[in-house]
Design a protein around this motif. Sequence first.
Motif, mmCIF file in Angstrom:
data_model
loop_
_atom_site.group_PDB
_atom_site.id
_atom_site.type_symbol
_atom_site.label_atom_id
_atom_site.label_comp_id
_atom_site.label_asym_id
_atom_site.label_seq_id
_atom_site.Cartn_x
_atom_site.Cartn_y
_atom_site.Cartn_z
ATOM 1 N N UNK A 30 0.809 -1.227 0.000
ATOM 2 C CA UNK A 30 0.000 0.000 0.000
ATOM 3 C C UNK A 30 0.839 1.272 0.000
ATOM 4 N N UNK A 31 1.940 1.292 0.758
ATOM 5 C CA UNK A 31 2.812 2.474 0.746
ATOM 6 C C UNK A 31 3.455 2.658 -0.618
ATOM 7 N N UNK A 32 3.826 1.555 -1.258
ATOM 8 C CA UNK A 32 4.430 1.657 -2.590
ATOM 9 C C UNK A 32 3.426 2.153 -3.612
ATOM 10 N N UNK A 33 2.202 1.642 -3.533
ATOM 11 C CA UNK A 33 1.168 2.109 -4.460
ATOM 12 C C UNK A 33 0.926 3.606 -4.275
ATOM 13 N N UNK A 34 0.858 4.035 -3.021
ATOM 14 C CA UNK A 34 0.609 5.454 -2.760
ATOM 15 C C UNK A 34 1.723 6.327 -3.321
ATOM 16 N N UNK A 35 2.971 5.888 -3.152
ATOM 17 C CA UNK A 35 4.117 6.653 -3.669
ATOM 18 C C UNK A 35 4.111 6.688 -5.185
ATOM 19 N N UNK A 36 3.909 5.537 -5.812
ATOM 20 C CA UNK A 36 3.908 5.473 -7.275
ATOM 21 C C UNK A 36 2.751 6.298 -7.851
ATOM 22 N N UNK A 37 1.599 6.242 -7.202
ATOM 23 C CA UNK A 37 0.446 7.004 -7.689
ATOM 24 C C UNK A 37 0.693 8.501 -7.568
ATOM 25 N N UNK A 40 3.085 9.620 -10.213
ATOM 26 C CA UNK A 40 2.410 9.638 -11.513
ATOM 27 C C UNK A 40 1.563 10.894 -11.671
ATOM 28 N N UNK A 41 0.884 11.306 -10.607
ATOM 29 C CA UNK A 41 0.041 12.499 -10.678
ATOM 30 C C UNK A 41 0.853 13.778 -10.878
ATOM 31 N N UNK A 42 2.132 13.734 -10.580
ATOM 32 C CA UNK A 42 2.972 14.908 -10.801
ATOM 33 C C UNK A 42 3.217 15.174 -12.282
ATOM 34 N N UNK A 43 3.052 14.157 -13.120
ATOM 35 C CA UNK A 43 3.324 14.345 -14.549
ATOM 36 C C UNK A 43 2.106 14.186 -15.446
ATOM 37 N N UNK A 44 0.977 13.753 -14.869
ATOM 38 C CA UNK A 44 -0.240 13.546 -15.660
ATOM 39 C C UNK A 44 -1.378 14.333 -15.024
ATOM 40 N N UNK A 87 -4.586 5.613 -4.492
ATOM 41 C CA UNK A 87 -3.511 4.613 -4.524
ATOM 42 C C UNK A 87 -3.316 3.994 -5.902
ATOM 43 N N UNK A 88 -4.183 4.277 -6.858
ATOM 44 C CA UNK A 88 -4.221 3.482 -8.075
ATOM 45 C C UNK A 88 -4.009 4.290 -9.354
ATOM 46 N N UNK A 89 -3.726 5.575 -9.247
ATOM 47 C CA UNK A 89 -3.662 6.444 -10.422
ATOM 48 C C UNK A 89 -2.733 5.901 -11.494
ATOM 49 N N UNK A 90 -1.595 5.377 -11.088
ATOM 50 C CA UNK A 90 -0.584 4.921 -12.053
ATOM 51 C C UNK A 90 -1.034 3.710 -12.864
ATOM 52 N N UNK A 91 -2.051 3.011 -12.394
ATOM 53 C CA UNK A 91 -2.552 1.864 -13.158
ATOM 54 C C UNK A 91 -3.396 2.301 -14.357
ATOM 55 N N UNK A 92 -3.591 3.596 -14.520
ATOM 56 C CA UNK A 92 -4.269 4.120 -15.709
ATOM 57 C C UNK A 92 -3.335 4.211 -16.908
ATOM 58 N N UNK A 259 -0.061 -5.456 -12.222
ATOM 59 C CA UNK A 259 1.055 -4.591 -12.602
ATOM 60 C C UNK A 259 1.096 -4.317 -14.099
ATOM 61 N N UNK A 260 0.658 -5.267 -14.897
ATOM 62 C CA UNK A 260 0.676 -5.096 -16.345
ATOM 63 C C UNK A 260 -0.205 -3.974 -16.842
ATOM 64 N N UNK A 261 -1.155 -3.509 -16.027
ATOM 65 C CA UNK A 261 -2.005 -2.390 -16.445
ATOM 66 C C UNK A 261 -1.211 -1.108 -16.650
#
Length: 274
Positions: A30-37, A40-44, A87-92, A259-261
């Motif tokens: 969960x912490x990793x998802x939050x960080x990655x998301x 991702x929101x910083x550039x999209x 937590x899931x933004x980067x999976x878009x 992860x493939x998403x």
Amino acid sequence: MIDAYRSSAARDWDAEFANMAFVPGADALPDRWATDAATYRERVAVEEVAYGDGPRERLDLIRPEGPPRGLAVFVHGGYWMKFDKSLWTHFAEGARVRSWAVALPSYPLAPEVRIRDITQAIGRAVARAVALADGPIRLAGHSAGGHLVARMICADTPLPAEVRERIGHTLSISGLHDLAPLRNAALNETLRLDEAEARAESAVVHDPLPGTRLTAWVGGGERPEFLRQSRLLALAWGGREADAACMVDGSHDHFSVIEGLRDPDSPITNAFVG
């Protein structure tokens, strides 16, 4: 080779649904998802849109660089009781790169609401999201989110006709489609499922909408119950004139399977928006 399956009345249902307990390092996810998301929101660019009056009735919309091919909706998991869209933004990313607008809704959680209420909330979220992007609709959800997107294409869907007619394919990833066993697990102290609601919210006992296309996608390394649930929905709906399939993805666990998403060229992204 003989491929046999046997169920047991003495199954440990808490273990069957304890995904994190069987994946090394899962507590850190969960912490990793939050960080990655957040990265991702910083550039999209992300637009937050309300779809109801409740504080959790919000969705994020991410648009592609050019005109969208359509709308792809991803509904997160967490046993209807945890997490939100942040937590899931980067999976878009996979769908966005392939020119789809992507909507990621939060929703009210148990025990404040019942699962049937969450189904209705996702119906409102999808109906609101489709007003933001033209073209066909693709639905995907993970775990409890897989349950929720499958419920959108049941005959008793909360979606209006003009929305359901645009849904071209639904991808239930590690979805829960037979809710009766959850009544035997400690999770039900929060979910409060009774027999009637467990049946009403189980996609396997409903007829699919006419023309339904569904893929139940599950990791080969998941808990046996999640493999059973995915196979069961494909078998049940395949006998009711839906175009339904079950895809077992290598040795992926309950978390690595999504992860493939993030990759526009992955098989799971192709199943989602290809």
